[in-house]
Motif scaffolding. Sequence first.
Motif, mmCIF file in Angstrom:
data_model
loop_
_atom_site.group_PDB
_atom_site.id
_atom_site.type_symbol
_atom_site.label_atom_id
_atom_site.label_comp_id
_atom_site.label_asym_id
_atom_site.label_seq_id
_atom_site.Cartn_x
_atom_site.Cartn_y
_atom_site.Cartn_z
ATOM 1 N N GLY A 111 0.975 -1.172 0.079
ATOM 2 C CA GLY A 111 0.038 0.091 0.095
ATOM 3 C C GLY A 111 0.792 1.264 0.069
ATOM 4 N N GLY A 112 2.062 0.974 0.053
ATOM 5 C CA GLY A 112 3.273 2.288 -0.093
ATOM 6 C C GLY A 112 3.574 2.644 1.104
ATOM 7 N N ALA A 113 3.591 1.947 2.086
ATOM 8 C CA ALA A 113 3.820 2.375 3.572
ATOM 9 C C ALA A 113 5.344 1.980 3.551
ATOM 10 N N ASP A 114 6.175 2.887 4.208
ATOM 11 C CA ASP A 114 7.574 2.418 4.617
ATOM 12 C C ASP A 114 7.520 1.620 5.776
ATOM 13 N N VAL A 115 8.013 0.096 5.650
ATOM 14 C CA VAL A 115 7.676 -0.780 6.691
ATOM 15 C C VAL A 115 9.064 -1.301 7.281
ATOM 16 N N GLN A 116 9.270 -1.278 8.652
ATOM 17 C CA GLN A 116 10.359 -1.900 9.023
ATOM 18 C C GLN A 116 10.045 -2.984 9.846
ATOM 19 N N LEU A 117 10.474 -4.282 9.877
ATOM 20 C CA LEU A 117 9.819 -5.237 10.252
ATOM 21 C C LEU A 117 10.906 -5.790 11.557
ATOM 22 N N VAL A 118 10.876 -5.961 12.728
ATOM 23 C CA VAL A 118 11.793 -6.237 13.828
ATOM 24 C C VAL A 118 11.133 -7.480 14.445
ATOM 25 N N THR A 119 12.186 -8.486 14.741
ATOM 26 C CA THR A 119 12.192 -9.673 15.121
ATOM 27 C C THR A 119 13.195 -9.892 16.197
ATOM 28 N N LYS A 120 12.579 -10.844 17.211
ATOM 29 C CA LYS A 120 13.774 -10.766 18.465
ATOM 30 C C LYS A 120 14.775 -11.889 18.083
ATOM 31 N N ALA A 121 14.499 -13.016 17.358
ATOM 32 C CA ALA A 121 15.466 -14.048 16.933
ATOM 33 C C ALA A 121 15.468 -14.194 15.323
ATOM 34 N N GLY A 122 15.519 -15.283 14.719
ATOM 35 C CA GLY A 122 15.482 -15.226 13.300
ATOM 36 C C GLY A 122 14.090 -15.172 12.857
ATOM 37 N N MET A 123 13.932 -14.642 11.454
ATOM 38 C CA MET A 123 12.722 -14.447 10.874
ATOM 39 C C MET A 123 11.351 -15.442 11.159
ATOM 40 N N ALA A 124 11.972 -16.545 11.047
ATOM 41 C CA ALA A 124 11.054 -17.858 10.985
ATOM 42 C C ALA A 124 11.094 -18.500 12.427
ATOM 43 N N ASP A 125 11.664 -17.894 13.536
ATOM 44 C CA ASP A 125 11.814 -18.544 14.726
ATOM 45 C C ASP A 125 10.463 -18.706 15.705
ATOM 46 N N GLY A 126 9.313 -17.968 15.333
ATOM 47 C CA GLY A 126 8.302 -17.911 16.076
ATOM 48 C C GLY A 126 7.596 -19.098 16.343
ATOM 49 N N SER A 127 6.136 -18.803 16.674
ATOM 50 C CA SER A 127 5.154 -20.112 16.580
ATOM 51 C C SER A 127 4.558 -20.448 15.331
ATOM 52 N N THR A 128 4.424 -19.632 14.259
ATOM 53 C CA THR A 128 3.670 -19.930 13.169
ATOM 54 C C THR A 128 4.311 -21.120 12.496
ATOM 55 N N ARG A 129 5.541 -21.077 12.206
ATOM 56 C CA ARG A 129 6.031 -22.317 11.714
ATOM 57 C C ARG A 129 5.709 -23.515 12.304
ATOM 58 N N HIS A 130 5.563 -23.632 13.197
ATOM 59 C CA HIS A 130 5.158 -25.012 14.156
ATOM 60 C C HIS A 130 3.793 -25.361 14.070
ATOM 61 N N ALA A 131 2.880 -24.454 13.562
ATOM 62 C CA ALA A 131 1.499 -24.737 13.529
ATOM 63 C C ALA A 131 1.097 -26.026 12.526
ATOM 64 N N GLN A 132 0.780 -26.991 13.006
ATOM 65 C CA GLN A 132 0.745 -28.122 12.307
ATOM 66 C C GLN A 132 -0.699 -28.682 11.847
ATOM 67 N N GLY A 133 -1.676 -28.466 12.394
ATOM 68 C CA GLY A 133 -3.095 -28.603 11.984
ATOM 69 C C GLY A 133 -3.769 -28.075 10.827
ATOM 70 N N GLY A 134 -3.455 -26.729 10.574
ATOM 71 C CA GLY A 134 -4.058 -26.264 9.497
ATOM 72 C C GLY A 134 -4.700 -24.843 9.617
ATOM 73 N N ILE A 135 -5.301 -24.475 8.666
ATOM 74 C CA ILE A 135 -6.217 -22.988 8.843
ATOM 75 C C ILE A 135 -7.514 -23.218 8.320
#
Length: 505
Positions: A23-47
Amino acid sequence: MTGVIVVGSGVAGLATALHLARGGADVQLVTKAGMADGSTRHAQGGIAAALFPDDSVESHAADTLAAGAGLCDPAAVDVLVSEGPARVRELMDLGVAFDRDASGALARGLEAAHAHPRILHAGGDATGLAIEIALIAAALEAGVRLRERTLLAELLVEDGRVAGVELLADGRREVLRADAVVLATGGAGRLWARTTNPDVVTGDGIAAALRAGAAVVDLEFAQFHPTVLAEGAPFLVSEAVRGEGADLIDLDGRRFVLDDHPDGELAPRDVVARSIARRMAEQGGRPVLLDATRIGRRRLEARFPTIARALAGRGLDWAAHPIPVAPAAHYLMGGIATDLDGRTSLAGLLAVGECARTGVHGANRLASNSLLEGAVFAARAAAAILAGEVDAAPALPSAPGPESPSALAAVQTFSRAALQRLMWDHVGLLRDGAGLAHAVAVLAAWQDALPRPQTVAAHEDAGLVRVALAAASAALARPGSVGSHFRTDDASAHARELVSAGAAC
């Protein structure tokens, strides 16, 4: 150009950043560890999404409301289920390859408390990882700037408005200013001794919001996943396994959950988790067993390859023998209070994903609604920011203040392990007033005694104590049992549960 800082790189943070950048915003994404180290990658069941002709958004809404035990916000649920299908199709357009059946049609699974099979999955049981990979690629392509291994230390508040963040990286502090800040920092599973959450999930965003004075509510509602491997480090065994036909049995081989609910293994998560806890107590603390043998080796390995590999690595053959499971902390229904566009009680601050309390989950989250919530409310938060609508949300709910600590609490030395054991014993799956009062007293003493944090670990500890105190205080202030908040000193709670289960027959 609007400058936005997004904190957190799971489905909610990445989707928000992607929509903003496009949408044209200047976005900076900050993450505490690596980019894929949170809970999302561990979600098994689905959506979960009502994408099939024999399903409807009305049915999905009804299931969500029923699981939430009467405490969902119906307007938020309507947003979730009605906008969910479009967000799922959006993920497909980004390259998420949801599994398909032999005919080429989208495959779908059944999970607890869903009236229809509506759970889309990718890679069998690697849905979260597939979504994470696709969103990372899309966000980077859209120009989102990424800062990894950078901790959110504080929110910068000026004249009642969030104007940026204070960050900690490599031992150095830095202030970044922004037109808006979006917290997408996940839950707080590391409050408890047993959890499915990765090490990084320490409630950082919720703690920062509390320190800044934002409204935070419903922290008493923490979901404990019923089926987590009970040997070695906790490893989640997806609810979808029970949807495929696995049974929960006690050491005598009996399907005991049917004593508590006619849906047995597919009853709401809070019911199944409590049923397991009671049976474990009757068995002297020994875990119950998940029997997936009748599903068959070929189907187990095709549908659940991640779980199958993990079990094999621990010397377990679930196609031949039942495996030991027990509940573990999994998901936080409460969090930073938001409106339907992610706005909080502080101007300039928005929250999305598990750290936010949108109202869609009530007292108990319906399975596979978490990834959907992240995608749906990320798009709405981004739209609000792009429209310049980042004032404080009006009329948000607020939680009672921390309870006054009792002078009777024994003095304990703080450690993270001691905190996790305290929360497991007294603010866990089963609670009572005396235990909650004790927890509040100990947590309040720890909060007063901890020095100003200087390191990442010290910031995490201080944040965990603050969130734990808010959660324990909220649980103590709610004397009755509802959903995932179950007090054993509410004498009628289990009787009501049994009556409700009987009425569902």
